[in-house]
Motif scaffolding. Structure first.
Motif, PDB file in Angstrom:
ATOM      1  N   VAL A 132      -5.809  -7.462  13.633  1.00  0.00           N
ATOM      2  CA  VAL A 132      -5.480  -7.077  12.257  1.00  0.00           C
ATOM      3  C   VAL A 132      -4.169  -7.759  11.867  1.00  0.00           C
ATOM      4  O   VAL A 132      -3.520  -8.389  12.697  1.00  0.00           O
ATOM      5  N   SER A 133      -3.820  -7.624  10.599  1.00  0.00           N
ATOM      6  CA  SER A 133      -2.597  -8.268  10.116  1.00  0.00           C
ATOM      7  C   SER A 133      -1.564  -7.203   9.724  1.00  0.00           C
ATOM      8  O   SER A 133      -1.883  -6.003   9.665  1.00  0.00           O
ATOM      9  N   GLU A 134      -0.349  -7.658   9.426  1.00  0.00           N
ATOM     10  CA  GLU A 134       0.677  -6.718   8.957  1.00  0.00           C
ATOM     11  C   GLU A 134       0.224  -6.091   7.645  1.00  0.00           C
ATOM     12  O   GLU A 134       0.455  -4.906   7.392  1.00  0.00           O
ATOM     13  N   ALA A 135      -0.467  -6.893   6.798  1.00  0.00           N
ATOM     14  CA  ALA A 135      -0.954  -6.366   5.516  1.00  0.00           C
ATOM     15  C   ALA A 135      -1.965  -5.236   5.747  1.00  0.00           C
ATOM     16  O   ALA A 135      -1.937  -4.217   5.051  1.00  0.00           O
ATOM     17  N   TYR A 136      -2.835  -5.382   6.744  1.00  0.00           N
ATOM     18  CA  TYR A 136      -3.795  -4.312   7.074  1.00  0.00           C
ATOM     19  C   TYR A 136      -3.052  -3.041   7.474  1.00  0.00           C
ATOM     20  O   TYR A 136      -3.419  -1.941   7.080  1.00  0.00           O
ATOM     21  N   CYS A 137      -2.017  -3.218   8.311  1.00  0.00           N
ATOM     22  CA  CYS A 137      -1.263  -2.048   8.795  1.00  0.00           C
ATOM     23  C   CYS A 137      -0.656  -1.283   7.636  1.00  0.00           C
ATOM     24  O   CYS A 137      -0.696  -0.049   7.595  1.00  0.00           O
ATOM     25  N   LYS A 138      -0.117  -2.035   6.683  1.00  0.00           N
ATOM     26  CA  LYS A 138       0.506  -1.391   5.518  1.00  0.00           C
ATOM     27  C   LYS A 138      -0.565  -0.768   4.634  1.00  0.00           C
ATOM     28  O   LYS A 138      -0.453   0.374   4.192  1.00  0.00           O
ATOM     29  N   ALA A 139      -1.664  -1.529   4.376  1.00  0.00           N
ATOM     30  CA  ALA A 139      -2.715  -1.059   3.458  1.00  0.00           C
ATOM     31  C   ALA A 139      -3.367   0.229   3.963  1.00  0.00           C
ATOM     32  O   ALA A 139      -3.684   1.120   3.179  1.00  0.00           O
ATOM     33  N   PHE A 140      -3.577   0.313   5.282  1.00  0.00           N
ATOM     34  CA  PHE A 140      -4.264   1.495   5.827  1.00  0.00           C
ATOM     35  C   PHE A 140      -3.282   2.554   6.339  1.00  0.00           C
ATOM     36  O   PHE A 140      -3.702   3.597   6.830  1.00  0.00           O
ATOM     37  N   TRP A 142      -1.281   2.387   8.927  1.00  0.00           N
ATOM     38  CA  TRP A 142      -1.140   2.504  10.395  1.00  0.00           C
ATOM     39  C   TRP A 142       0.318   2.371  10.808  1.00  0.00           C
ATOM     40  O   TRP A 142       0.744   2.966  11.790  1.00  0.00           O
ATOM     41  N   ALA A 143       1.063   1.546  10.079  1.00  0.00           N
ATOM     42  CA  ALA A 143       2.494   1.369  10.365  1.00  0.00           C
ATOM     43  C   ALA A 143       3.177   0.857   9.101  1.00  0.00           C
ATOM     44  O   ALA A 143       2.597   0.056   8.367  1.00  0.00           O
ATOM     45  N   SER A 144       4.399   1.322   8.871  1.00  0.00           N
ATOM     46  CA  SER A 144       5.127   0.899   7.665  1.00  0.00           C
ATOM     47  C   SER A 144       5.731  -0.491   7.892  1.00  0.00           C
ATOM     48  O   SER A 144       5.835  -0.973   9.025  1.00  0.00           O
ATOM     49  N   GLU A 145       6.174  -1.087   6.784  1.00  0.00           N
ATOM     50  CA  GLU A 145       6.789  -2.417   6.868  1.00  0.00           C
ATOM     51  C   GLU A 145       8.033  -2.384   7.770  1.00  0.00           C
ATOM     52  O   GLU A 145       8.218  -3.266   8.609  1.00  0.00           O
ATOM     53  N   ALA A 146       8.834  -1.346   7.596  1.00  0.00           N
ATOM     54  CA  ALA A 146      10.068  -1.248   8.390  1.00  0.00           C
ATOM     55  C   ALA A 146       9.741  -1.070   9.876  1.00  0.00           C
ATOM     56  O   ALA A 146      10.362  -1.689  10.747  1.00  0.00           O
ATOM     57  N   HIS A 147       8.754  -0.229  10.164  1.00  0.00           N
ATOM     58  CA  HIS A 147       8.383  -0.011  11.568  1.00  0.00           C
ATOM     59  C   HIS A 147       7.792  -1.287  12.184  1.00  0.00           C
ATOM     60  O   HIS A 147       8.084  -1.626  13.330  1.00  0.00           O
ATOM     61  N   LEU A 148       6.961  -1.991  11.397  1.00  0.00           N
ATOM     62  CA  LEU A 148       6.375  -3.253  11.894  1.00  0.00           C
ATOM     63  C   LEU A 148       7.460  -4.272  12.214  1.00  0.00           C
ATOM     64  O   LEU A 148       7.399  -4.958  13.234  1.00  0.00           O
TER      65      LEU A 148
END
Ligand code: TMP
Length: 249
Positions: A132-140, A142-148
């Motif tokens: 998956v991508s960072e965008a997927y993590c944010k969209a769903f 799963w993890a915030s931008e800061a946490h990523l």
């Protein structure tokens, strides 16, 4: 610290609650799994080796300023850890081509990458942990931008520390997987670091010294794990509580 109830049984570890809600016990079993748990085999001594390996590596990472969940060894097969709120994402760092990257791109193994790759995989055995991508993590969510951003920064720091540690022991850290969680709102390294979750090749012979020996039916799985542990200086002597007695919480 006593184990209370089984919280979760994974493919190679069992997690128990303790009387303190902020702490868990990780029990490293001898089970070794491949193909998302479809193939499982127990190897004598594996739980003990991975428990001590993980404790040694986590201590090294803590010493380098990377927050980890490790508290202390409890026995040959158990460690006391902080209870994290886990993020359902696996972070992979790759220094050379191998494994799923080789399959996905149809390229040859053992190409040194111009810059280490940071990849994200969703933790989901049924879906075979899709990339998956960072965008997927944010969209769903799963993890915030800061946490990523923090997970990425810490993953690269882990790579710097461990690439050197293994290099000094005559080993190439080809790639590895990390899992993070939150402890008191701080991104903290969880799960384990052992030859089950990384690729280590002998620098001279390029011999595989990790779980690829099991995945590829190469034999000598435990012998390889033990040799890697010895080369980096993991103490494998039977556990004695004396060493950690003064660290009890
Ligand atoms: P891969 O090449 O299969 O994507 O794996 C990259 C590295 O991450 C390799 O060292 C194995 C490790 N890994 C795991 O231990 N568990 C996993 O679920 C995944 C996706 C990777």
């Amino acid at each position: 610290m006593q184990k209370l109830a089984e919280l979760y049984r994974g493919k190679a570890k069992t997690v128990y609650t303790t009387e303190d809600p902020n702490y868990l016990v990780l029990e490293f079993r001898n089970d070794t799994s491949a193909m998302d748990g479809q193939r499982i085999q127990a190897f004598d001594r594996k739980g003990m080796i991975n428990n001590k390996f993980n404790h040694f590596i986590m201590n090294r990472l803590e010493a380098a300023g990377i927050p980890t969940q490790m508290e202390r060894l409890l026995s040959d097969n158990e460690a006391l850890v902080k209870r994290l709120e886990m993020i359902p994402i696996e972070c992979v760092i790759r220094n050379r081509t191998a494994g799923s990257l080789v399959k996905r791109l149809g390229i040859t193994e053992n190409q040194v990458l111009n810059h280490p790759l940071f990849e994200l995989f969703l933790k989901n055995d049924q879906l075979h942990d899709p990339i998956v991508s960072e965008a997927y993590c944010k969209a769903f969510g799963w993890a915030s931008e800061a946490h990523l951003a923090q997970m990425k920064k810490l993953s690269y720091q882990v790579n710097d520390v461990l690439s050197k540690l293994f290099d000094d022991a005559g080993l190439i850290l080809v790639d590895f997987k990390l899992e993070f969680g939150l402890f008191e709102n701080k991104i903290t390294l969880g799960d384990e670091f052992s030859p089950d979750g990384c690729r280590l090749w002998d620098k001279k012979t390029l011999e595989k010294m990790d779980k690829d020996r099991f995945r590829g039916n190469l034999g000598g799985v435990i012998e390889a794990y033990e040799q890697v542990a010895k080369r980096i200086g993991v103490p494998l002597a039977p556990f004695s509580d004396n060493v950690s007695a003064n660290k009890k919480i």
